[in-house]
Enzyme design. Structure first.
Site: not given
Ligand code: AGP
Length: 612
Positions: A2, A27, A74, A100-101, A481, A485, A488, A504, A607
């Site tokens: 947010c 964000r 968000w 926000n929060g 990583e 990438k 996402e 395994h 973000k």
């Protein structure tokens, strides 16, 4: 996550508020809204979707006035729709709040308000704040907000306006960032200074439990006891141009290409030929205290966690110090036995990740010295840590972290050199490492030349549903990583594994439609990785190999077995993740583009994740 923007001054508020929201888009959010005031009238406009949808709506129905608040949401409580978008109003429509929060006790507060006859319009936790402020309002908005804050449990950054106060904007912070922007006869509030670029460079970062009171010509900050405090005004020195895309189609691509320069910035002034070591200004720990350190705990989330894993290999090899890497979301609730001389190092691009911040605070509470690697200057973690190192990657706007990862690994490498030189690395070993580290920016520049080839590979594989990323030792975190990438931004399911671990379980996934990306090292375990590659080929799985140049024998072997081979410059093992990650970033980027995904703003992601 947010975003908040507020304005009070003499200019039309709407364009400032909408532009501020646009700057916060990176964000991550799923709805946007604005409330402005003209005398006793409040103009509320909200839309699910992008800030461009809100801007279109404002084109049809403008929000006039020189005073207002805006928000990108968000979704946490209730889906992303027009109703749940912020701002939220009190019953009489006089008070508007953006938040926000997360208000953890909102359902108890909501039940109580409903029992008193208050009707709720949204499913959000935020709406309770608007109703409570109305209930507590006795002619003084600042006092009413303060009284309500005492009732809230959880985290908040809020901005509040009221039709009863045409010249007043009130903000408050607990656990969710808020910054005041100071202008000439105008003032601003925002959750992130990026929103203020182009309007002011002078900012005050609110601390937890502080409130800000803004009028067009003046502002002040109140502490938890409601006393005015002398706040420090900071100057933002980031160039607003940095946050634009320039000639690139996406921020992510621009940031991939900025890696060589970002690495140069991370190294500037930190490598010393004289000491054959590295230097850091902000650790706030003298050499003796560092030498006494018996263990490090690295804590982080997401990509920063992967950088931490590379750091674990680096610290153990060069500094010979035991390191544990912990997800911050786990560390914050665990209670692991930690020796007295354990240093906790938080790694974060944004410096605002809620779990990383909580893990850092918990470690401080237990008396451990805390350090942080942060990119965003004056972020909450940067301010709360005992000492730390800035990454100097410049603003990272693309939700998928790229250059911040590279700079995190580069700074960890220099820290390992510094710690190693205090313990067991000779001056010759130190000098050799400095030379190798200094070569990195140019090597990464050269690695970017694989772009066209990677683009072709993406063409071939962009329709698959699953992918495996396999590497060993230093290249294992790089495999993680690469998989992160891809998933996402392209929404393809991808898993990173240590190459040998694949036997395994994950090998059961291998078929002709499941490609495996192999990260081949130059020495050490190269043969072992090649055997793992053979095992995949034997089961019909396509293989994309990222292999080092310069070893003819290895090159011949890889070329004969893999379906695609991207040759990248060869570096010593400990620096190879910084090279190997470049084609992986580009592969994810092009696959996502070909699948029509919004590369810079992938679905459901933010973000900086400022909620738990
Ligand atoms: C990376 O591409 C992600 N968007 C995400 O995993 C990110 O690295 C994570 O949320 C941690 O963020 P931080 O570095 O700002 O703390």
């Amino acid at each position: 996550m947010c975003g908040i923007v507020g304005y009070i001054g003499k200019r039309e508020a709407e364009p400032i508020l909408v532009e501020g929201l646009r700057r916060l888009e990176y964000r991550g959010y799923d709805s946007a809204g604005i409330a402005t005031l003209t005398g006793p009238h409040l103009h509320l406009r909200k839309r699910a979707g992008r800030s461009a949808d809100l801007a279109r709506f404002l084109g049809e129905k403008p929000a006039p006035g020189h005073h207002g608040i805006s928000h990108t949401r968000w979704a946490t409580h209730g889906p992303a729709n027009d109703t749940n978008a912020h701002p939220h109003l009190s019953t009489d429509g006089s008070i508007a709040v953006v938040h926000n929060g997360v208000i953890e006790n909102y359902s108890a507060l909501k039940r109580q308000l409903q029992a008193e006859g208050i009707v709720f319009y949204s499913e959000t936790d935020t709406e309770v704040i608007a109703h409570l402020v109305e209930q507590h309002y006795k002619g003084d908005l600042v006092e009413a907000v303060r009284a309500v804050l005492n009732l809230l449990k959880g985290t908040y950054g809020i901005a509040v306006v009221s039709t009863n106060h045409p010249d007043l904007l009130v903000g408050a912070r607990l656990g969710s960032p808020l910054v005041v922007g100071i202008g000439e006869e105008e003032n601003f509030v925002a959750s992130d200074p990026t929103a203020l670029m182009g309007n002011t460079q002078r900012v005050v970062y609110l601390q937890d439990n502080q409130m800000c009171v803004l009028r067009p010509g003046n502002w002040h900050i109140l502490d938890a006891n409601h006393a005015r405090i002398d706040a420090t005004v900071h100057r933002i020195d980031w160039d607003p141009g940095d946050a634009e895309k320039g000639d690139f189609e996406h921020h992510m691509l621009k940031e991939i290409y900025e890696q060589p320069e970002a690495l140069e910035n991370a190294m500037r002034g930190r490598l010393s030929d004289e000491d054959c070591s590295a230097h850091f200004g902000g650790l706030n720990l003298d050499a003796c205290a560092l030498r006494r350190a018996e263990r490090f705990i690295f804590t982080a989330c997401g990509t920063s966690y992967h950088a931490a894993l590379v750091g674990e290999y680096l610290f153990e090899e060069f500094a010979r110090i035991p390191v544990e890497v912990e997800y911050a979301s786990e560390l914050r609730y665990r209670n692991p036995p930690m020796e007295r001389n354990t240093i906790v190092l938080a790694i974060t691009q944004s410096g605002e990740t809620a779990d990383t911040l909580a893990a850092l605070r918990e470690s401080k509470r237990k008396g451990h010295h805390t350090l942080a690697l942060c990119n965003v200057v004056s972020s909450t973690i940067a301010r709360e840590t005992d000492g730390g190192v800035y990454l100097h990657a410049g603003p990272e706007i693309g939700v998928a972290s790229t250059k911040a990862f590279s700079n995190q690994v580069a700074v960890l490498t220099m820290l390992a050199l510094y710690m190693g030189r205090m313990r067991n690395l000779s001056s010759l070993q130190g000098s050799r490492m400095i030379k190798e580290i200094r070569a990195l920016p140019d090597i990464v520049r050269r690695t970017l030349q694989c772009h066209d080839q990677v683009k072709e590979i993406a063409q071939k594989y962009h329709q698959v549903s699953n992918m495996l990323y396999l590497g060993r030792q230093y290249l294992f975190p790089a495999a993680l990583e690469g998989a992160l990438k891809l998933k996402e931004i392209s929404y393809i399911h991808a898993e990173g594994y240590p190459a040998a671990e694949m036997k395994h379980g994950p090998i059961a996934l291998v078929d002709e439609n499941t490609p495996s990306v192999f990260l081949i090292p130059s020495g050490g375990v190269a043969d072992k990785v090649m055997s793992n590659l053979e095992e995949i080929k034997a089961r019909g799985g396509p293989v994309i190999a990222i292999a080092p140049e310069g070893d003819d024998e290895l090159a011949k072997h890889v070329l004969s077995r893999a379906d695609e081979v991207v040759f990248v410059p060869q570096m010593p093992d400990y620096l190879q993740p910084l090279v190997a990650v470049v084609p992986l970033q580009l592969l994810a980027y092009h696959i996502a583009l070909l699948r029509g995904c919004d590369v810079d703003k992938p679905r459901n992601l933010a973000k900086s994740v400022t909620v738990e």
